[in-house]
Scaffold this motif. Sequence first.
Motif, short mmCIF file in Angstrom:
data_model
loop_
_atom_site.label_atom_id
_atom_site.label_comp_id
_atom_site.label_asym_id
_atom_site.label_seq_id
_atom_site.Cartn_x
_atom_site.Cartn_y
_atom_site.Cartn_z
N ALA A 1 -12.39 60.70 19.95
CA ALA A 1 -13.55 61.66 20.78
C ALA A 1 -14.52 60.37 21.43
N ALA A 2 -15.25 60.73 22.53
CA ALA A 2 -16.08 59.82 23.27
C ALA A 2 -17.28 59.38 22.48
N TYR A 3 -17.69 60.19 21.61
CA TYR A 3 -18.99 59.92 20.89
C TYR A 3 -18.71 60.11 19.43
N GLY A 4 -19.64 59.76 18.55
CA GLY A 4 -19.58 60.17 17.14
C GLY A 4 -19.81 58.89 16.21
N GLY A 5 -19.74 57.59 16.65
CA GLY A 5 -20.14 56.48 16.01
C GLY A 5 -19.12 56.11 14.79
N HIS A 6 -19.54 55.77 13.57
CA HIS A 6 -18.72 55.55 12.55
C HIS A 6 -19.00 56.68 11.42
N CYS A 7 -18.20 57.50 11.52
CA CYS A 7 -18.32 58.95 10.51
C CYS A 7 -19.46 59.50 10.65
N GLY A 8 -19.90 59.51 11.83
CA GLY A 8 -21.05 60.39 12.20
C GLY A 8 -21.08 61.79 12.65
#
Length: 339
Positions: free
Chosen positions: A302-309
């Motif tokens: 995914a383009a976004y999401g951070g670490h396990c966010g």
Amino acid sequence: MTLPTGRDFRPPWPLTSGHIQTMLSSSGVRRGLLPRRAYKVLEGAEPIMVDGGDGVRLTGAYTAQTAQATPRGLAVLFHGWEGSVDSTYVLQTGSRLLAEGWDICRLNFRDHGDSHALNEALFHSCRIDEVVHAVGDIAHRWPSRPLALAGFSLGGNFALRVALQAPQKGIPLSYALAVCPIIDPGEGLFSLEESAPWFYQAYFMNKWRRSLRAKQAAFPHREYFELQELKQNLRGLTEALVLRHTDFGSLQAYLDGYSVAGHALTAMQIPATILTARDDPVIPVDAFEKLELPSNVELDIAAYGGHCGFIRGWDMTSFCDDYIAARFNAIAEARSPIT
């Protein structure tokens, strides 16, 4: 059935920041803002002790679903490093799957979730055999089928390694899903030290040092570390404990021991999915792009999401819940007899 993909996750600003996603994912702020349904898996949860083989005992929690007459299957959830069965992301995912009709088993790794006094030897990331054995014990004790597994961060790494071994160990695992798993531990360690902002390493080191002190208190006759060693950075303390408490001859040999980089997953026999985010500041995306995967393993960046966010908005709910539930349900429906 059309399954959600990483492309479908389009959070509003400022949740387009990987750092904000990562910091919120395990924060107390998020725990306070989440709706009550995110904690449903705690209601009626039964504390369990699971056999890890060779005298090893692991703790966890089991919650039976009540949403339908018979369960869709059994979902086993793995937390990340220094997390537990009560980590926010585990509770939220477990609660969503419970509402979908899945029985839920949340498993603590050794020395996680206040289990430091159960096993004398220290936890390390190459202790895969006891986790594989534990999943086999879970499958035997709670025989709802299909059996599906999801893990986050280090738990995602464990999930992939369990899935690799499951067919040979006779474990009836139908599917595994890893969210932001550690792929190349050497690269991940270097990233935390050199590339990620200082507060990520500080966060993990504070939690790890607290855990090590709890272990020492549980077994005061053992000398797990010297006080000076606790003052080292992530790489230094890891190396000290590897050389002191494992049979690995070097830090690199240990890191290679739980790597799933390169072609390590080409032998995967069961369906699996790897979900990560390009803006993850903890696990570099390069390692995912270098993976050699068989056709039954889905890689979704995914383009976004951070670490396990993967946090959707200010209610703090996660896109991962929809993502995991949809894929688990698809596995269950594929196994259902035609009527």
